[in-house]
Design a protein around this motif. Structure first.
Motif, PDB file in Angstrom:
ATOM      1  N   ARG A  32       3.878  -3.308  -9.593  1.00 14.34           N
ATOM      2  CA  ARG A  32       4.379  -4.451  -8.816  1.00 14.34           C
ATOM      3  C   ARG A  32       4.376  -4.136  -7.327  1.00 14.34           C
ATOM      4  O   ARG A  32       3.987  -4.967  -6.501  1.00 14.34           O
ATOM      5  N   LEU A  33       4.776  -2.918  -6.978  1.00 14.32           N
ATOM      6  CA  LEU A  33       4.787  -2.517  -5.574  1.00 14.32           C
ATOM      7  C   LEU A  33       3.375  -2.533  -4.983  1.00 14.32           C
ATOM      8  O   LEU A  33       3.171  -2.932  -3.842  1.00 14.32           O
ATOM      9  N   VAL A  34       2.404  -2.104  -5.784  1.00 14.70           N
ATOM     10  CA  VAL A  34       1.012  -2.112  -5.323  1.00 14.70           C
ATOM     11  C   VAL A  34       0.557  -3.537  -5.031  1.00 14.70           C
ATOM     12  O   VAL A  34      -0.091  -3.803  -4.025  1.00 14.70           O
ATOM     13  N   THR A  35       0.904  -4.470  -5.920  1.00 14.64           N
ATOM     14  CA  THR A  35       0.504  -5.870  -5.707  1.00 14.64           C
ATOM     15  C   THR A  35       1.158  -6.458  -4.461  1.00 14.64           C
ATOM     16  O   THR A  35       0.656  -7.418  -3.885  1.00 14.64           O
ATOM     17  N   LEU A  36       2.284  -5.864  -4.042  1.00 17.28           N
ATOM     18  CA  LEU A  36       2.988  -6.332  -2.843  1.00 17.28           C
ATOM     19  C   LEU A  36       2.466  -5.662  -1.575  1.00 17.28           C
ATOM     20  O   LEU A  36       2.958  -5.915  -0.483  1.00 17.28           O
ATOM     21  N   GLY A  37       1.463  -4.778  -1.745  1.00 18.48           N
ATOM     22  CA  GLY A  37       0.859  -4.154  -0.576  1.00 18.48           C
ATOM     23  C   GLY A  37       1.323  -2.745  -0.275  1.00 18.48           C
ATOM     24  O   GLY A  37       0.970  -2.180   0.762  1.00 18.48           O
ATOM     25  N   GLU A  38       2.111  -2.145  -1.177  1.00 16.20           N
ATOM     26  CA  GLU A  38       2.595  -0.786  -0.961  1.00 16.20           C
ATOM     27  C   GLU A  38       1.590   0.236  -1.477  1.00 16.20           C
ATOM     28  O   GLU A  38       0.795  -0.042  -2.367  1.00 16.20           O
ATOM     29  N   LYS A  39       1.643   1.439  -0.900  1.00 13.46           N
ATOM     30  CA  LYS A  39       0.875   2.572  -1.397  1.00 13.46           C
ATOM     31  C   LYS A  39       1.811   3.393  -2.269  1.00 13.46           C
ATOM     32  O   LYS A  39       2.864   3.832  -1.814  1.00 13.46           O
ATOM     33  N   VAL A  40       1.457   3.604  -3.539  1.00 13.61           N
ATOM     34  CA  VAL A  40       2.337   4.305  -4.469  1.00 13.61           C
ATOM     35  C   VAL A  40       1.762   5.674  -4.825  1.00 13.61           C
ATOM     36  O   VAL A  40       0.614   5.793  -5.213  1.00 13.61           O
ATOM     37  N   LEU A  41       2.612   6.708  -4.671  1.00 12.57           N
ATOM     38  CA  LEU A  41       2.229   8.077  -4.981  1.00 12.57           C
ATOM     39  C   LEU A  41       3.209   8.658  -5.981  1.00 12.57           C
ATOM     40  O   LEU A  41       4.359   8.231  -6.046  1.00 12.57           O
ATOM     41  N   PRO A  42       2.783   9.673  -6.766  1.00 11.48           N
ATOM     42  CA  PRO A  42       3.669  10.257  -7.776  1.00 11.48           C
ATOM     43  C   PRO A  42       4.733  11.147  -7.153  1.00 11.48           C
ATOM     44  O   PRO A  42       4.518  11.745  -6.100  1.00 11.48           O
ATOM     45  N   SER A  43       5.876  11.251  -7.814  1.00 12.99           N
ATOM     46  CA  SER A  43       6.952  12.098  -7.301  1.00 12.99           C
ATOM     47  C   SER A  43       6.547  13.571  -7.319  1.00 12.99           C
ATOM     48  O   SER A  43       7.124  14.394  -6.605  1.00 12.99           O
TER      49      SER A  43
END
Length: 205
Positions: A79-90
């Protein structure tokens, strides 16, 4: 590779690529990005590999997620990706802790970094490594969000990078110690909505 439905992929869709099924991750990411430039690309991998993650973001992915992530967190990450965020693993946090005591690849010394960035900009850069949004950075450094935006824009200009993700990767590769200011701080739950198993880096300054 997984691209949602079996039919044609619309330009606005989220595309998830299973790394284990890809022969050449970077090449496939670039090809997919070229074919569907308006789509969001996420890599789903069996285990965290720093070099592959860096190459993937350089190639244009929007998220890098390790498969052991909880189902709810996976959904929230997408969902965060669809909102334009870059998501990385902890898992990146542990990797950064190990790398922070080692010299950077390009030999960027502390003295050279001070010449390149101001003290506040360096503190802000450390927070960018941790994936903190402007609100959290402002709270930690006791400055306004407007001032944080000014620092971020200055960092992007001076490092000659296009976004916060690239700035964070530059910092890691040049031995910037993320633990010095921001890494030891517990993010307040209400301040950031990123799931526990992942980090999110905003595209905007």
């Amino acid at each position: 590779m997984l691209a949602g439905a079996e039919g044609p992929v619309e330009a606005s869709e989220l595309i998830v690529i299973d790394v284990s099924a890809a022969q050449d991750v970077k090449t496939e990411v670039m090809a997919m990005h070229k074919a569907f430039p308006k789509s969001r690309l996420v890599l789903l991998t069996d285990e965290f590999e720093y070099e592959i993650m860096v190459d993937s973001f350089r190639a244009g992915v929007d998220g890098y997620i390790v498969k052991e992530i909880a189902c709810r967190s996976l959904v929230e990450s997408l969902r965060l990706v669809t909102l334009g965020e870059k998501v990385l693993p902890s898992a990146l946090l542990e990797h950064l802790s190990d790398r922070s005591v080692m010299p950077g690849r390009s030999g960027q010394s502390g003295a050279e970094l001070v010449k390149l960035l101001s003290e506040r900009e360096i503190e802000t850069l450390r927070c960018l490594i941790m994936g903190y949004p402007n609100k959290v950075i402002a709270h930690r450094l006791d400055i306004s969000e407007a001032t944080v935006k000014v620092h971020v824009k200055a960092i992007l200009r001076k490092l000659m990078v296009q976004n916060r993700t690239q700035a964070a990767i530059w910092a890691v590769n040049n031995g910037v110690d993320a633990n010095a200011t921001c890494a030891t701080v517990a993010v307040e739950p209400q301040a950031v909505e990123a799931p526990a198993e992942s980090m999110a880096l905003s595209q905007s300054a």
